[in-house]
Structures are given as C-alpha cells and as structure tokens.
Design an enzyme around this catalytic site. Structure first.
Site, mmCIF file in Angstrom:
data_model
loop_
_atom_site.group_PDB
_atom_site.id
_atom_site.type_symbol
_atom_site.label_atom_id
_atom_site.label_comp_id
_atom_site.label_asym_id
_atom_site.label_seq_id
_atom_site.Cartn_x
_atom_site.Cartn_y
_atom_site.Cartn_z
ATOM 1 N N GLY A 12 25.318 56.111 -4.440
ATOM 2 C CA GLY A 12 25.453 55.024 -3.487
ATOM 3 C C GLY A 12 25.240 55.498 -2.058
ATOM 4 O O GLY A 12 25.884 56.450 -1.613
ATOM 5 N N GLY A 14 25.713 53.522 0.637
ATOM 6 C CA GLY A 14 26.364 52.579 1.525
ATOM 7 C C GLY A 14 27.213 53.322 2.540
ATOM 8 O O GLY A 14 27.006 54.510 2.819
ATOM 9 N N PHE A 15 28.210 52.641 3.092
ATOM 10 C CA PHE A 15 29.047 53.256 4.118
ATOM 11 C C PHE A 15 29.754 54.507 3.605
ATOM 12 O O PHE A 15 29.749 55.558 4.252
ATOM 13 C CB PHE A 15 30.089 52.257 4.620
ATOM 14 C CG PHE A 15 29.506 51.140 5.439
ATOM 15 C CD1 PHE A 15 28.877 51.398 6.642
ATOM 16 C CD2 PHE A 15 29.581 49.823 5.004
ATOM 17 C CE1 PHE A 15 28.331 50.377 7.400
ATOM 18 C CE2 PHE A 15 29.044 48.791 5.754
ATOM 19 C CZ PHE A 15 28.415 49.065 6.958
ATOM 20 N N GLY A 16 30.386 54.413 2.424
ATOM 21 C CA GLY A 16 31.133 55.549 1.900
ATOM 22 C C GLY A 16 30.246 56.725 1.572
ATOM 23 O O GLY A 16 30.529 57.868 1.964
ATOM 24 N N GLU A 176 31.797 32.838 8.904
ATOM 25 C CA GLU A 176 30.611 33.221 9.674
ATOM 26 C C GLU A 176 29.370 32.485 9.182
ATOM 27 O O GLU A 176 28.566 31.991 9.979
ATOM 28 C CB GLU A 176 30.422 34.737 9.580
ATOM 29 C CG GLU A 176 31.501 35.517 10.327
ATOM 30 C CD GLU A 176 31.524 36.998 9.979
ATOM 31 O OE1 GLU A 176 32.042 37.778 10.795
ATOM 32 O OE2 GLU A 176 31.038 37.370 8.897
#
Length: 444
Positions: A12, A14-16, A176
């Site tokens: 992954g 992503g952020f992590g 949002e």
C-alpha cells in the site's frame, strides 16, 4: 536487490505506507512498495475532484516520482493476494494475471479500507462510494451527466428526478460532497443551460444521527448545519437509507420506521467502511480474528501478536479505537518505520505507538469550514483559511501544492470549475454513464 540486507515489503502506497517508507530512507535495508495503482492519492480532497474543482492530477502523485531519490526502495505494480507466515512470503498478482512471491524480513500492511454497504450489496449497484480516484471520476461522470440529461428531458417530473442528488452520510465526506454539489449548481453552472435552471438542483443529505459531523464539537456541528441550510442542502436526520434504485432512494426513520421515497437519479454513498479483501487473507495466515469492520488487532507497537515482524498500519489496524483518519496512518507509518530501523540497527526498542490527535477539519462551502484541534475551535472564514493551510501542507509534491492554490484562487475569482470532462470506457457505459458503479477500494 542485495540479499544480505533486511528486506522490508510495504503493501500500500497510501499515507501509512508512504510515511513508513520515507522513514526507512537512510536505514540499511531494501524496501519494496507494492500497490495496485501507480499514484499516491490524497483522499481528503477526493470530493473536490468529484465535483470538478480539482483535477485528478492535483490530488495524486506518481509513487515512483515521490520515491525517486530513495535508492533503497523499489516500486511494484500489483495486488497482494496471500501471505505465508511460515516462509515469510507474500504473493503478488500482476495486472496481466500472473503472480509472483516476495520474501520479507518485515511486512508492513497499509492497504486502507473500502466503502461498506453494510451487507446491502444491491445498494452498491446504484450508490457510488468515494474512496478511490476511480470513485471520484465515476461520481463526476454521474453528476455532470445528470445535469445534461435534465437539459434534454421533456417531462418535468423526469427533470426533477435528474436534478435530485442524494448523499448518504453526514460525516465530513458527506457534508463536503453535498455542499460542493450545491455550489457547482448555483455558481459554476449558472447561465450554461437553456431549458433547466441548475440552481433548482435538490441535494438531500441523509444521515442516521441527530446532527451532522457527529465527531465534531456540537457548536461546530451547528455552524456547519447553518451553512448547509444557507446553501440550500436539505438535511434529513435520524434516517437510514434502506433502498436505492436507478431512479429513487428510499429512507426509513429510526424512531417511527416511516418509509419515504425520493425520486433521485443520483445517489452517493459516504457512510461506512470495511476492510479490503486482503485483510481476510492476512488474518487467516496469521491466525488472527478480525473485528466487525474487518480490521486486524495489533499490539501497542502496531505489530501482530505472535508475528513480531508483521505490522498493520492505518485504517486496517484495530487498536484503542483509533479514528480512521489520515493522520493516524501517517503517524503510524512513521512509527513502524522508526521501530524497524531501530531493530535493524540492533537497538531492539519496540516503543508503543503514541497517537497525537492534531485535530479534524471539514470544508462546508467557499470561505466556510470548521476546524477543531484540542481546545481550538474555528469556523467560518477563519476556519476556511486554517483548513486550506492544513490541506496544502499535507499534499504530496510541490507541484500539486502550487497547482491547487492556483486552481482554488481562480475558482474564487471566477466561480468556475473547469475539471468537468467526462469520458466513457465502452459503448454500454456510454449509453448509461450515470449507472456506472465505483471501483473497489484496495490499495494493496
């Protein structure tokens, strides 16, 4: 790849995953990042891509570009499908259908979550979630196509159906998205249509709780509700979405079980997440039992019990009811990277993960957002400025930061949204673009 050095496999980007890899930049290890996509996605701004304010390029950056100066790191395009804890290998499926295995000394899993329909799979066919870039582009396609279909509809009831947008979920993403659809209709599309008035677009925000933004301070929640009311968003609280078809959405009130059906051609789903399929394969391989959302329990240092070289970071990990937000993944990734670097250096320090809550923010409308951090509570124009600064700071890449600021500035000055192009992949999709479901969400 130098076999004498410990091999770290990160599933992954992503952020992590990305923050873990960056923390290992100077460690004497070899790192392989595996992701089913080629780009790192800034998920907090997905809704702006979905409503034509930002391009997909503004909220995504090529993983290889971000890691181009990290010489100890390779990037693999593929999807993790299985783990063998005995041989310490992970099976990767390539995009051409072939598979191969990677051996690891440490395995870091940071695949994130995907949209959950709470077992109502029939809803997924007509209610697009928003967790991936494909989802955002599918939502943009549905929204823009709805206005175009309304323009060519001859029946007034059909026009109203096309101009009704239902958003399920009153958390930050739902609020949002609902606000941005109204702004698109009332500002960006003004004077562009001849037979319909886009300002008549009806946006329904359907939420099971007793207030929007339930994780925020009640005062900020009330401020957000007033802004939604001013925009013209119709908020329906205390209701569950119980049915979605191509031309309607159905809700049931929690208190009286009253059923209401709204003619709506576009329903968007922002409520609930669940673990990606790889989580089950990982849990089985490690002998762990997933929680209700499919998350995997971890120890205080974010490793899995009985497997001190396997780590789960971000949304997919279950520890102390940590929220499923980007900051948890970022901090968790950095923590695991630091622990692994220490172990490789012979320090053996398995420091528990200490999450620092830096606050939450939600964009409601132009010049209006809510931010809370500790005792700090901001709303309105000041909240909007703080929200913008936070998001610009965390965007990956200088080019994306500069481009986003310029786009936001141009939008404020001209009320325009230029990112409204829609395309269709095959003839069947072209005939029914508004029915195309969102893509599955699995980073790994």
């Amino acid at each position: 790849m130098r076999n004498s050095r410990p091999h770290i496999v990160v599933i992954g980007a992503g952020f992590g995953g990305l923050h873990c890899v960056r923390r290992l930049k100077r460690a004497p290890v070899d790192v392989t990042v595996v992701d089913r996509g080629t780009s790192h996605l800034f998920q907090p701004l997905l809704y702006q891509c979905a409503t034509g304010l930002l391009s997909e390029g503004a909220i995504s950056s090529p993983v290889r570009h971000l890691l181009r100066r990290q010489r100890n790191t390779d990037v693999v395009l593929g999807e993790a499908t299985a783990v063998d804890a005995g041989t310490q290998t992970v099976t990767i499926a390539r995009i051409d259908g072939t598979t191969f295995t990677l051996r690891y000394d440490h395995l870091v899993v940071a695949t994130g979550m995907r949209t959950s329909y709470h077992g109502n799979d029939e809803i997924a066919s007509h209610a697009t979630g928003m967790k991936t870039l494909d989802d955002a582009l599918a939502i943009r396609r549905k929204i823009i196509a709805a206005f175009e279909m309304a323009e060519s509809a001859s029946d007034a009831d059909e026009q109203r159906s096309w101009l009704t947008f239902a958003v399920a979920g009153g958390g930050p993403t739902g609020v949002e998205l609902a606000g941005q659809i109204r702004e698109l209709a009332t500002l960006a599309l003004e004077r562009e249509f001849r037979t319909v008035d886009p300002e008549r677009a009806r946006v329904l925000l359907l939420h099971g709780g007793d207030r929007v933004l339930p994780d925020f301070d009640s005062r900020l929640s009330a401020d957000a509700q007033r802004t939604l009311d001013r925009l013209g968003v119709e908020t329906h609280l205390g209701v569950h979405v119980t049915a979605v078809e191509a031309d309607y959405v159905e809700t049931t009130t929690k208190s009286t079980h009253e059923v209401t059906r709204y003619p709506a051609r576009t329903t968007l789903w922002t409520t609930g997440v669940e673990a990606v399929p790889f989580a089950r394969a990982l849990a089985t391989a490690l002998g762990e039992e997933q929680d209700r959302g499919g998350r995997i329990p971890v120890q205080p240092d974010l490793s899995v019990a009985g497997h001190d070289n396997v780590w789960v970071v971000g949304d997919m990990s279950s520890l102390d009811d940590l929220p499923g937000v980007a900051e948890v993944a970022m901090q968790g990734g950095r923590h695991v990277g630091a622990v692994i670097a220490g172990l490789v250096a012979g320090q053996g320090d398995r420091t528990p993960f200490d999450y620092r809550d830096l606050g939450s923010a939600a964009y409601i409308a132009r010049r209006n957002a809510v931010v809370q951090a500790g005792r700090l509570r901001l709303s309105g124009y000041v909240g909007w400025l703080a929200w913008g600064a936070i998001h610009i700071a965390f965007l990956a890449g200088v080019r994306n930061r500069m481009g986003t600021v310029l786009t936001w500035s141009a939008s404020l000055l001209t009320d325009s949204r230029r990112e409204r192009a829609i395309t269709y992949g095959d003839p069947e999709t072209a005939r029914q673009p508004y029915l195309r479901p969102g893509a599955d969400d699995q980073a790994g």
